[in-house]
Design a protein around this motif. Structure first.
Motif, PDB file in Angstrom:
ATOM      1  N   ARG A 189       0.813  -1.223   0.000  1.00 13.81           N
ATOM      2  CA  ARG A 189       0.000   0.000   0.000  1.00 13.81           C
ATOM      3  C   ARG A 189       0.845   1.271   0.000  1.00 13.81           C
ATOM      4  NH1 ARG A 189      -3.994   0.485   3.201  1.00 13.81           N
ATOM      5  NH2 ARG A 189      -4.245  -1.618   4.084  1.00 13.81           N
ATOM      6  N   ASP A 190       2.113   1.163   0.435  1.00 13.82           N
ATOM      7  CA  ASP A 190       2.968   2.345   0.509  1.00 13.82           C
ATOM      8  C   ASP A 190       3.704   2.641  -0.795  1.00 13.82           C
ATOM      9  OD1 ASP A 190       2.324   2.697   3.223  1.00 13.82           O
ATOM     10  OD2 ASP A 190       3.864   1.254   3.831  1.00 13.82           O
ATOM     11  N   PHE A 191       3.527   1.796  -1.811  1.00 15.77           N
ATOM     12  CA  PHE A 191       4.225   2.028  -3.075  1.00 15.77           C
ATOM     13  C   PHE A 191       3.726   3.322  -3.715  1.00 15.77           C
ATOM     14  CE2 PHE A 191       4.955   1.770  -7.587  1.00 15.77           C
ATOM     15  CZ  PHE A 191       6.238   1.258  -7.674  1.00 15.77           C
ATOM     16  N   ILE A 192       4.654   4.190  -4.082  1.00 16.73           N
ATOM     17  CA  ILE A 192       4.310   5.486  -4.679  1.00 16.73           C
ATOM     18  C   ILE A 192       4.545   5.421  -6.188  1.00 16.73           C
ATOM     19  CG2 ILE A 192       4.875   7.942  -4.757  1.00 16.73           C
ATOM     20  CD1 ILE A 192       5.772   7.699  -1.830  1.00 16.73           C
ATOM     21  N   GLY A 210      13.009  -1.847 -17.457  1.00 15.89           N
ATOM     22  CA  GLY A 210      14.198  -1.377 -16.752  1.00 15.89           C
ATOM     23  C   GLY A 210      13.915  -1.038 -15.297  1.00 15.89           C
ATOM     24  N   PHE A 211      12.666  -0.705 -14.999  1.00 18.72           N
ATOM     25  CA  PHE A 211      12.287  -0.374 -13.623  1.00 18.72           C
ATOM     26  C   PHE A 211      12.504  -1.556 -12.684  1.00 18.72           C
ATOM     27  CE2 PHE A 211       8.690  -0.329 -10.504  1.00 18.72           C
ATOM     28  CZ  PHE A 211       9.168   0.707  -9.713  1.00 18.72           C
ATOM     29  N   LEU A 212      12.381  -2.767 -13.213  1.00 16.04           N
ATOM     30  CA  LEU A 212      12.537  -3.955 -12.374  1.00 16.04           C
ATOM     31  C   LEU A 212      13.940  -4.058 -11.780  1.00 16.04           C
ATOM     32  CD1 LEU A 212      10.629  -6.486 -14.647  1.00 16.04           C
ATOM     33  CD2 LEU A 212       9.885  -5.701 -12.390  1.00 16.04           C
ATOM     34  N   GLU A 213      14.918  -3.500 -12.474  1.00 13.30           N
ATOM     35  CA  GLU A 213      16.295  -3.567 -11.979  1.00 13.30           C
ATOM     36  C   GLU A 213      16.502  -2.691 -10.747  1.00 13.30           C
ATOM     37  OE1 GLU A 213      18.970  -2.760 -15.195  1.00 13.30           O
ATOM     38  OE2 GLU A 213      18.447  -4.606 -16.267  1.00 13.30           O
ATOM     39  N   GLU A 214      15.567  -1.780 -10.501  1.00 18.58           N
ATOM     40  CA  GLU A 214      15.665  -0.899  -9.337  1.00 18.58           C
ATOM     41  C   GLU A 214      15.023  -1.512  -8.095  1.00 18.58           C
ATOM     42  OE1 GLU A 214      13.998   2.902 -10.266  1.00 18.58           O
ATOM     43  OE2 GLU A 214      14.779   2.881 -12.326  1.00 18.58           O
ATOM     44  N   LEU A 215      14.293  -2.600  -8.274  1.00 16.84           N
ATOM     45  CA  LEU A 215      13.498  -3.178  -7.190  1.00 16.84           C
ATOM     46  C   LEU A 215      14.219  -4.319  -6.491  1.00 16.84           C
ATOM     47  CD1 LEU A 215      10.054  -3.500  -9.016  1.00 16.84           C
ATOM     48  CD2 LEU A 215      10.782  -1.634  -7.495  1.00 16.84           C
ATOM     49  N   THR A 216      13.808  -4.570  -5.252  1.00 16.84           N
ATOM     50  CA  THR A 216      14.056  -5.869  -4.637  1.00 16.84           C
ATOM     51  C   THR A 216      12.901  -6.756  -5.065  1.00 16.84           C
ATOM     52  OG1 THR A 216      15.188  -4.941  -2.726  1.00 16.84           O
ATOM     53  CG2 THR A 216      14.262  -7.152  -2.483  1.00 16.84           C
ATOM     54  N   LEU A 217      13.212  -7.808  -5.814  1.00 15.72           N
ATOM     55  CA  LEU A 217      12.160  -8.657  -6.370  1.00 15.72           C
ATOM     56  C   LEU A 217      12.097  -9.958  -5.575  1.00 15.72           C
ATOM     57  CD1 LEU A 217      10.189  -8.251  -8.715  1.00 15.72           C
ATOM     58  CD2 LEU A 217      11.662  -9.688 -10.114  1.00 15.72           C
ATOM     59  N   ILE A 218      10.891 -10.326  -5.180  1.00 22.02           N
ATOM     60  CA  ILE A 218      10.683 -11.517  -4.358  1.00 22.02           C
ATOM     61  C   ILE A 218      10.245 -12.668  -5.261  1.00 22.02           C
ATOM     62  CG2 ILE A 218       9.447 -12.500  -2.394  1.00 22.02           C
ATOM     63  CD1 ILE A 218       9.057  -9.626  -1.380  1.00 22.02           C
ATOM     64  N   TYR A 219      11.013 -13.756  -5.208  1.00 22.96           N
ATOM     65  CA  TYR A 219      10.808 -14.918  -6.058  1.00 22.96           C
ATOM     66  C   TYR A 219      10.182 -16.062  -5.276  1.00 22.96           C
ATOM     67  CZ  TYR A 219      14.067 -13.312  -9.770  1.00 22.96           C
ATOM     68  OH  TYR A 219      14.694 -12.639 -10.784  1.00 22.96           O
ATOM     69  N   LEU A 272       3.432  -7.521   1.447  1.00 19.01           N
ATOM     70  CA  LEU A 272       2.611  -6.718   2.356  1.00 19.01           C
ATOM     71  C   LEU A 272       3.466  -5.986   3.383  1.00 19.01           C
ATOM     72  CD1 LEU A 272      -0.346  -9.202   2.982  1.00 19.01           C
ATOM     73  CD2 LEU A 272      -0.540  -6.948   1.925  1.00 19.01           C
ATOM     74  N   ALA A 273       4.526  -6.649   3.834  1.00 15.95           N
ATOM     75  CA  ALA A 273       5.412  -6.053   4.848  1.00 15.95           C
ATOM     76  C   ALA A 273       6.387  -5.045   4.261  1.00 15.95           C
ATOM     77  CB  ALA A 273       6.181  -7.159   5.555  1.00 15.95           C
ATOM     78  N   GLY A 274       6.417  -4.918   2.935  1.00 19.26           N
ATOM     79  CA  GLY A 274       7.296  -3.939   2.313  1.00 19.26           C
ATOM     80  C   GLY A 274       8.708  -4.428   2.070  1.00 19.26           C
ATOM     81  N   MET A 275       8.911  -5.744   2.061  1.00 19.48           N
ATOM     82  CA  MET A 275      10.254  -6.281   1.832  1.00 19.48           C
ATOM     83  C   MET A 275      10.679  -6.164   0.370  1.00 19.48           C
ATOM     84  SD  MET A 275      10.025  -9.706   4.219  1.00 19.48           S
ATOM     85  CE  MET A 275      11.624 -10.325   3.657  1.00 19.48           C
ATOM     86  N   SER A 315      -8.840  -4.486  -1.220  1.00 17.53           N
ATOM     87  CA  SER A 315      -8.777  -3.729   0.033  1.00 17.53           C
ATOM     88  C   SER A 315      -7.736  -2.624   0.006  1.00 17.53           C
ATOM     89  CB  SER A 315      -8.455  -4.680   1.192  1.00 17.53           C
ATOM     90  OG  SER A 315      -7.122  -5.170   1.088  1.00 17.53           O
ATOM     91  N   GLY A 316      -6.858  -2.635  -1.008  1.00 18.69           N
ATOM     92  CA  GLY A 316      -5.815  -1.612  -1.091  1.00 18.69           C
ATOM     93  C   GLY A 316      -4.534  -1.965  -0.372  1.00 18.69           C
ATOM     94  N   GLU A 317      -4.473  -3.166   0.223  1.00 18.46           N
ATOM     95  CA  GLU A 317      -3.250  -3.580   0.910  1.00 18.46           C
ATOM     96  C   GLU A 317      -2.113  -3.838  -0.075  1.00 18.46           C
ATOM     97  OE1 GLU A 317      -4.041  -6.263   4.565  1.00 18.46           O
ATOM     98  OE2 GLU A 317      -5.657  -6.684   3.136  1.00 18.46           O
ATOM     99  N   LEU A 318      -2.469  -4.282  -1.273  1.00 17.27           N
ATOM    100  CA  LEU A 318      -1.502  -4.461  -2.354  1.00 17.27           C
ATOM    101  C   LEU A 318      -1.932  -3.610  -3.537  1.00 17.27           C
ATOM    102  CD1 LEU A 318      -0.894  -8.346  -2.378  1.00 17.27           C
ATOM    103  CD2 LEU A 318       0.599  -6.591  -1.419  1.00 17.27           C
TER     104      LEU A 318
END
Length: 305
Positions: free
Chosen positions: A172-175, A184-193, A232-235, A251-254
């Protein structure tokens, strides 16, 4: 030897759960009742069936041998029950299905009404990752398997069910800084597999490879639920099937992050080995599914169409 079928069934459940407490919960018995039945069974053998190591119950090698024999005994007893039901004019037997982990949000809706119509049918539904699902199917241990990506090295037939859409999601905190992001934006993220062997992971990796995306930071988790909780935890963010996160999106959580080329689309298929000789129950279920699948999809998955 005077052990009872009840004792054998309790011991089988103990070996499955590796816990007296969990066995008692699943059998709807008290813990002392399960302990007493285990003791009564153990008293008939000179070799230990279980041991306590630290505070943990451990099944001995001999115990596993007995458990294997018990499984065969219970299968024979079930066979007697099925034959009895058949003589009464009821369709009975065991239906065995292996399902990839995300499929737990799908398969029950294609089973519920069938099982209500045929209460004498027993269901064994195994939920695991794609690699283990295909292993069970290849070994002829199950009647059907639910997958979102068809195996390339196995001769199968199947029934197409419905689309499986995967989206990039954050919490929910993603801006949002852009209306749409490129790869290319994916390279800036921590991606969860997901773990190796997961169909979702395979879809992710095919996409990343096709776009020559190099992920700098990644986390690997072993279930869709664990991935969802981590997002959800922002990891980090993840590419996830919509079917497993629709409530959190609502619900807006994701949040779905708008990406070029998304959603990634696969197809839910209930597959079986080509040329497999079906049991009467499996054949009846296959016919039921072919006849009713469109009706069930409209009833339960209209939001996904």
């Amino acid at each position: 030897m005077n052990y009872t079928l009840h004792q054998l069934m309790i011991f089988q459940k103990i070996t499955e759960t590796k816990s007296i407490t969990k066995a008692a919960e699943e059998l709807h018995l008290t813990q002392p009742a399960v302990s007493i039945q285990l003791k009564n069974l153990q008293d008939q053998f000179d070799i230990p069936l279980t041991e306590i190591v630290g505070r943990k119950l451990v099944v001995t090698d001999f115990g596993w041998e007995i458990a294997s024999a018990i499984e065969k005994i219970i299968e024979e007893v079930q066979g007697i029950n099925y034959k009895t039901a058949a003589f009464k004019g009821l369709m009975s037997g065991k239906l065995k299905i292996s399902v990839v982990s995300t499929g737990k949000y799908v398969m029950p809706y294609f089973l519920s009404s069938f099982l209500q119509e045929h209460p004498e049918v027993d269901l064994k539904l195994d939920v695991t990752n794609k690699a283990k699902v295909l292993e069970s199917l290849s070994a002829n241990e199950v009647d059907f398997a639910l997958v979102s990506i068809l195996p390339e090295q196995m001769q199968v037939d199947g029934v197409k069910l419905m689309p499986n859409q995967l989206f990039l999601v954050g919490n929910r905190d993603f801006i949002f800084k852009n209306n749409e992001y490129d790869e290319g934006f994916l390279e800036e993220l921590t991606l969860i597999y997901r773990e190796e062997g997961s169909g979702t992971r395979l879809s992710m990796e095919k996409y990343l490879s096709s776009k020559n995306v190099s992920i700098r930071k990644k986390i690997e988790l072993t279930s869709n639920e664990a991935v969802k909780q981590a997002v959800l935890a922002g990891m980090g963010c993840s590419i996830m099937p919509l079917i497993g996160i629709k409530d959190e999106i609502k619900s807006g959580e994701l949040k779905i992050i708008p990406m070029e080329g998304f959603p990634l689309n696969t197809q839910w298929n209930l597959i079986y080995l080509r040329g497999r000789k079906f049991s009467p129950v499996a054949k009846m279920y296959l016919n039921y599914l072919i006849e009713h699948k469109d009706e069930l999809i409209r009833k339960h998955f209209a939001w996904n169409l």
